[in-house]
Design an enzyme around this catalytic site. Structure first.
Site, PDB file in Angstrom:
ATOM      1  CB  THR A   1      -0.926  -0.004   1.248  1.00  0.00           C
ATOM      2  OG1 THR A   1      -1.787  -1.122   1.155  1.00  0.00           O
ATOM      3  CG2 THR A   1      -1.748   1.265   1.342  1.00  0.00           C
TER       4      THR A   1
ATOM      5  CG  ASP B   1      -1.813  -6.559  -2.553  1.00  0.00           C
ATOM      6  OD1 ASP B   1      -1.580  -7.334  -1.602  1.00  0.00           O
ATOM      7  OD2 ASP B   1      -2.768  -5.776  -2.570  1.00  0.00           O
ATOM      8  CB  SER B   2       2.545  -8.124   0.730  1.00  0.00           C
ATOM      9  OG  SER B   2       1.505  -8.101   1.669  1.00  0.00           O
ATOM     10  CB  SER B   3      -2.295 -10.727  -1.262  1.00  0.00           C
ATOM     11  OG  SER B   3      -2.769  -9.890  -0.241  1.00  0.00           O
TER      12      SER B   3
ATOM     13  CB  THR C   1       0.384  -4.434   6.221  1.00  0.00           C
ATOM     14  OG1 THR C   1      -0.863  -4.317   5.536  1.00  0.00           O
ATOM     15  CG2 THR C   1       1.014  -3.072   6.405  1.00  0.00           C
ATOM     16  CG  ASP C   2      -2.736  -7.747   3.125  1.00  0.00           C
ATOM     17  OD1 ASP C   2      -3.091  -7.091   4.127  1.00  0.00           O
ATOM     18  OD2 ASP C   2      -3.299  -7.641   2.020  1.00  0.00           O
TER      19      ASP C   2
ATOM     20  CB  THR D   1       0.802 -11.557  14.565  1.00  0.00           C
ATOM     21  OG1 THR D   1       1.537 -12.754  14.833  1.00  0.00           O
ATOM     22  CG2 THR D   1      -0.520 -11.935  13.946  1.00  0.00           C
TER      23      THR D   1
ATOM     24  CD  GLN E   1      -7.641 -22.868  16.383  1.00  0.00           C
ATOM     25  OE1 GLN E   1      -8.621 -22.293  16.839  1.00  0.00           O
ATOM     26  NE2 GLN E   1      -7.719 -24.038  15.760  1.00  0.00           N
ATOM     27  CB  CYS E   2      -4.438 -18.513  22.145  1.00  0.00           C
ATOM     28  SG  CYS E   2      -5.861 -19.376  22.743  1.00  0.00           S
TER      29      CYS E   2
HETATM   30  N1  ASP Z   1      -2.799  -5.524   0.372  1.00  0.00           N
HETATM   31  C1  ASP Z   1      -1.729  -4.677   0.815  1.00  0.00           C
HETATM   32  C2  ASP Z   1      -0.450  -5.483   0.789  1.00  0.00           C
HETATM   33  O1  ASP Z   1      -0.234  -6.284   1.643  1.00  0.00           O
HETATM   34  C3  ASP Z   1      -2.010  -4.159   2.183  1.00  0.00           C
HETATM   35  C4  ASP Z   1      -0.975  -3.218   2.738  1.00  0.00           C
HETATM   36  O2  ASP Z   1       0.097  -3.000   2.206  1.00  0.00           O
HETATM   37  O3  ASP Z   1      -1.236  -2.652   3.797  1.00  0.00           O
HETATM   38  O4  ASP Z   1       0.351  -5.308  -0.118  1.00  0.00           O
END
Ligand code: ASP
Length: 345
Positions: free
Chosen positions: A17, A61-63, A93-94, A170, A282-283
């Protein structure tokens, strides 16, 4: 580094982002090039640092991150390691916590700062958090200890008010500027009017060590997230995945799982076939303690390794790293239970 010399820093831009702009047709955010990003941070010139940059192509995009992209980032650090005092990686961030964990394992012997940051709002937006995050990340990468060695000698995530160990962090929020947290480890630094480092919890690298990068990550690993209603059919299907070498079992609470014999038998048979099973909770806060309840004890008895207080992100990337080294299952299981880069207590 000569104490009078300007710090030399390398920015590695991967996308996210922070560098995105709106697609004029759809209005959706899409990654854009580094020049656009840096044009929006004129204040960077006020820092008396010698800053260069490289981009991994294309910005994503990091996805869309994969171990292939981790290799590109690691290569940029490896190739430039001797020429720079520190590295700032700009990243979405993802999957940032996966990348920071993966890099912490891949960069064996790291003794310089690798600070990963990004933002929740694109750098071109008026209220962006990207400018502050980038500037603070550069200041952290330039910071020194009293003996002249780098203040940060590990992979870390800087986001808004905190610096976190990379393999302990996380993503906690899709909205808040303070988007990351280590639920089982203190902040490495608190950022307010000043940057307050917590020397007691920062990693201190072996000063005589050298960086060796392990590029190979073995992706024959899976998560198994437990939920009431999981069927034997789906479990056995998952465990029969061709080439599967390791499972990160996301259990309940303190490391508990169903005691039903179909479940325990399926897991035991997988372990007997040489699949490594790592128990993580999972916690988000707390640790696996399989001796606490019968439901956890059954898992330990059939050979499941305890992940203690490791994050899911560190667990899966550590498994990829260990199998990538070509180690046999029992050695991987033992290494998973042992802290390598401060990823577990
Ligand atoms: N979808 C974005 C990514 O991970 C979200 C971000 O950067 O905050 O690339």
């Amino acid at each position: 580094m000569d104490s009078n010399a300007q710090p030399r820093l390398l920015i590695i831009y991967t996308g996210g982002t922070i560098g995105m702009i709106e697609n004029p047709e759809t209005g959706a955010l899409q990654p854009f090039d580094f020049d656009h990003l840096i044009d929006n941070v004129p204040k960077i010139k006020m820092l008396k640092y010698d800053i260069d940059h490289v981009s991994t192509e294309p910005p994503i995009d990091s996805s869309d991150m994969s171990p292939r992209n981790w290799q590109d980032i690691a290569r940029a650090i490896d190739d430039n390691y001797d020429d720079y005092d520190g590295f700032v990686v700009l990243h979405g961030t993802d999957t940032m916590a996966y990348t920071s964990s993966a890099l912490s394992f891949m960069l064996n012997g790291l003794a310089k700062p690798v600070i990963i940051t990004g933002s929740q709002l694109p750098i071109g937006e008026v209220r962006t958090d990207g400018e502050e995050n980038l500037i603070t990340a550069l200041q952290i990468a330039a910071a020194r200890r009293i003996d002249g060695s780098p203040m940060v000698q590990e992979v870390a995530i800087l986001f808004e008010n905190y610096l976190w160990r990379g393999n302990r962090a996380t993503k906690m929020s899709a909205d808040n500027f303070n988007a990351f947290k280590s639920n089982n480890y203190p902040a490495l630094a608190k950022i307010g009017l000043g940057i307050h480092f917590n020397l007691d919890v920062l990693w201190s690298a072996d000063p005589t060590g050298t960086l060796t990068v392990n590029y190979r990550m073995d992706t024959n690993v899976l998560f198994l997230n437990l939920f009431p209603g999981l069927t034997e059919t789906s479990l056995r299907h998952l465990l029969a995945t061709p080439e599967l070498k390791g499972i990160v079992l996301k259990s309940y609470g303190a490391g508990n799982a169903p005691t039903a014999s179909w479940f325990i038998n399926a897991i035991s048979e997988a372990i007997d076939r040489g699949i490594v099973v790592l128990n993580v909770s999972q916690c988000l806060n707390g640790r696996v303690n399989t001796r606490r309840y019968v439901t956890g004890d059954r898992l330990a008895t059939c050979g499941v390794t305890s992940g203690n207080d490791i994050t899911s992100e560190a667990a899966i990337t550590k498994m990829m790293y260990l199998f990538g080294l070509g180690l046999e299952a029992p050695v991987v299981a033992q290494a998973l239970a042992t802290p390598l880069r401060g990823e577990l207590s």
